[in-house]
Motif scaffolding. Structure first.
Motif, PDB file in Angstrom:
ATOM      1  N   PHE A  67      -1.541  -0.848  -4.040  1.00  0.00           N
ATOM      2  CA  PHE A  67      -2.763  -0.072  -3.848  1.00  0.00           C
ATOM      3  C   PHE A  67      -2.395   1.350  -3.454  1.00  0.00           C
ATOM      4  O   PHE A  67      -1.681   1.550  -2.464  1.00  0.00           O
ATOM      5  CB  PHE A  67      -3.640  -0.709  -2.765  1.00  0.00           C
ATOM      6  CG  PHE A  67      -3.968  -2.141  -3.069  1.00  0.00           C
ATOM      7  CD1 PHE A  67      -5.009  -2.452  -3.932  1.00  0.00           C
ATOM      8  CD2 PHE A  67      -3.218  -3.173  -2.530  1.00  0.00           C
ATOM      9  CE1 PHE A  67      -5.311  -3.779  -4.237  1.00  0.00           C
ATOM     10  CE2 PHE A  67      -3.508  -4.494  -2.820  1.00  0.00           C
ATOM     11  CZ  PHE A  67      -4.554  -4.805  -3.675  1.00  0.00           C
ATOM     12  N   TYR A  85       0.881  -1.166   0.000  1.00  0.00           N
ATOM     13  CA  TYR A  85       0.000   0.000   0.000  1.00  0.00           C
ATOM     14  C   TYR A  85       0.914   1.210   0.000  1.00  0.00           C
ATOM     15  O   TYR A  85       1.840   1.293   0.814  1.00  0.00           O
ATOM     16  CB  TYR A  85      -0.906  -0.001   1.229  1.00  0.00           C
ATOM     17  CG  TYR A  85      -2.014  -1.012   1.139  1.00  0.00           C
ATOM     18  CD1 TYR A  85      -3.315  -0.610   0.843  1.00  0.00           C
ATOM     19  CD2 TYR A  85      -1.771  -2.368   1.326  1.00  0.00           C
ATOM     20  CE1 TYR A  85      -4.346  -1.544   0.742  1.00  0.00           C
ATOM     21  CE2 TYR A  85      -2.794  -3.301   1.226  1.00  0.00           C
ATOM     22  CZ  TYR A  85      -4.069  -2.878   0.939  1.00  0.00           C
ATOM     23  OH  TYR A  85      -5.087  -3.791   0.835  1.00  0.00           O
ATOM     24  N   GLN A 118     -10.988   4.623  -2.213  1.00  0.00           N
ATOM     25  CA  GLN A 118     -11.386   3.226  -2.014  1.00  0.00           C
ATOM     26  C   GLN A 118     -10.304   2.416  -1.313  1.00  0.00           C
ATOM     27  O   GLN A 118     -10.605   1.533  -0.514  1.00  0.00           O
ATOM     28  CB  GLN A 118     -11.754   2.565  -3.340  1.00  0.00           C
ATOM     29  CG  GLN A 118     -10.537   2.353  -4.251  1.00  0.00           C
ATOM     30  CD  GLN A 118     -10.911   2.119  -5.681  1.00  0.00           C
ATOM     31  OE1 GLN A 118     -11.822   2.745  -6.186  1.00  0.00           O
ATOM     32  NE2 GLN A 118     -10.210   1.234  -6.346  1.00  0.00           N
ATOM     33  N   HIS A 119      -9.047   2.708  -1.597  1.00  0.00           N
ATOM     34  CA  HIS A 119      -7.945   1.997  -0.945  1.00  0.00           C
ATOM     35  C   HIS A 119      -7.678   2.573   0.445  1.00  0.00           C
ATOM     36  O   HIS A 119      -7.432   1.826   1.396  1.00  0.00           O
ATOM     37  CB  HIS A 119      -6.686   2.043  -1.800  1.00  0.00           C
ATOM     38  CG  HIS A 119      -6.873   1.397  -3.133  1.00  0.00           C
ATOM     39  ND1 HIS A 119      -7.312   0.096  -3.291  1.00  0.00           N
ATOM     40  CD2 HIS A 119      -6.709   1.877  -4.376  1.00  0.00           C
ATOM     41  CE1 HIS A 119      -7.404  -0.190  -4.562  1.00  0.00           C
ATOM     42  NE2 HIS A 119      -7.034   0.878  -5.252  1.00  0.00           N
ATOM     43  N   ARG A 120      -7.732   3.886   0.548  1.00  0.00           N
ATOM     44  CA  ARG A 120      -7.470   4.556   1.825  1.00  0.00           C
ATOM     45  C   ARG A 120      -8.494   4.135   2.889  1.00  0.00           C
ATOM     46  O   ARG A 120      -8.187   4.048   4.068  1.00  0.00           O
ATOM     47  CB  ARG A 120      -7.490   6.064   1.618  1.00  0.00           C
ATOM     48  CG  ARG A 120      -7.071   6.873   2.798  1.00  0.00           C
ATOM     49  CD  ARG A 120      -6.938   8.352   2.466  1.00  0.00           C
ATOM     50  NE  ARG A 120      -8.131   8.958   1.910  1.00  0.00           N
ATOM     51  CZ  ARG A 120      -8.288   9.353   0.649  1.00  0.00           C
ATOM     52  NH1 ARG A 120      -7.312   9.223  -0.219  1.00  0.00           N
ATOM     53  NH2 ARG A 120      -9.412   9.896   0.237  1.00  0.00           N
ATOM     54  N   LEU A 124      -2.932   4.758  -1.840  1.00  0.00           N
ATOM     55  CA  LEU A 124      -3.724   5.367  -0.769  1.00  0.00           C
ATOM     56  C   LEU A 124      -4.232   6.761  -1.127  1.00  0.00           C
ATOM     57  O   LEU A 124      -5.037   7.326  -0.387  1.00  0.00           O
ATOM     58  CB  LEU A 124      -2.920   5.404   0.526  1.00  0.00           C
ATOM     59  CG  LEU A 124      -2.554   4.022   1.078  1.00  0.00           C
ATOM     60  CD1 LEU A 124      -1.646   4.152   2.294  1.00  0.00           C
ATOM     61  CD2 LEU A 124      -3.787   3.209   1.391  1.00  0.00           C
ATOM     62  N   SER A 144     -10.062   1.207   2.953  1.00  0.00           N
ATOM     63  CA  SER A 144     -10.159  -0.251   3.026  1.00  0.00           C
ATOM     64  C   SER A 144      -9.486  -0.793   4.286  1.00  0.00           C
ATOM     65  O   SER A 144      -8.782  -0.074   4.997  1.00  0.00           O
ATOM     66  CB  SER A 144      -9.527  -0.890   1.784  1.00  0.00           C
ATOM     67  OG  SER A 144      -8.129  -0.689   1.774  1.00  0.00           O
TER      68      SER A 144
END
Length: 144
Positions: A28, A7, A34-36, A30, A38
């Protein structure tokens, strides 16, 4: 064997993203909500740049990284930290990576300057492959 995801945070310059995407593993960003927002499902590695604008009161850790690490599960499952920095920042070079590693008790796995060199990418891949093998073998990797 599970491939440990990375990440990362990359600004609009895309330098960290370029490095991360050359690691041949799940990555991924950040910077993407959507990734931040998760929650990780297993061991993972953080790749963060350090920023310093010259104001001693400004922090070097990107806000997106701070937000991701606020989740206790994400903090607990982080197994290592890597950093991108710029030597022009002097004593602040790699400060975000080093501060996060110190606060979390996790190791600094790798550091590189700006977007990294081909050697940096190869060396980082080797280190991450060793980490994958250690995790698969059940070696004592701190998960909190």
């Amino acid at each position: 064997m599970r491939t440990t995801p990375v990440y990362y945070y990359s600004s609009a310059s895309g330098l960290v993203r370029s490095f991360a995407e050359r690691l041949d593993r799940p990555v991924f960003n950040l910077a993407e909500r959507q990734h931040r927002m998760s929650r990780v499902d297993g061991p993972w590695v953080l790749l963060t740049p350090s920023y310093k604008t010259g104001n001693e009161n400004n922090d070097t850790i990107p806000e997106a990284v701070r937000r991701f690490l606020r989740d206790p599960t994400n903090r607990r499952r982080m197994v290592g930290v890597m950093g991108s920095g710029n030597r022009n920042f002097g004593r602040h070079y790699q400060m975000a990576c080093r501060q996060i590693a110190e606060r979390s008790g996790r190791p600094v796995l790798f550091e590189f300057e700006i977007a990294g060199t081909p050697w940096d990418v190869t060396e980082c891949r080797r280190i991450l492959a060793e980490l994958d093998a250690a995790l698969a073998a059940g070696h004592d990797v701190q998960l909190g």
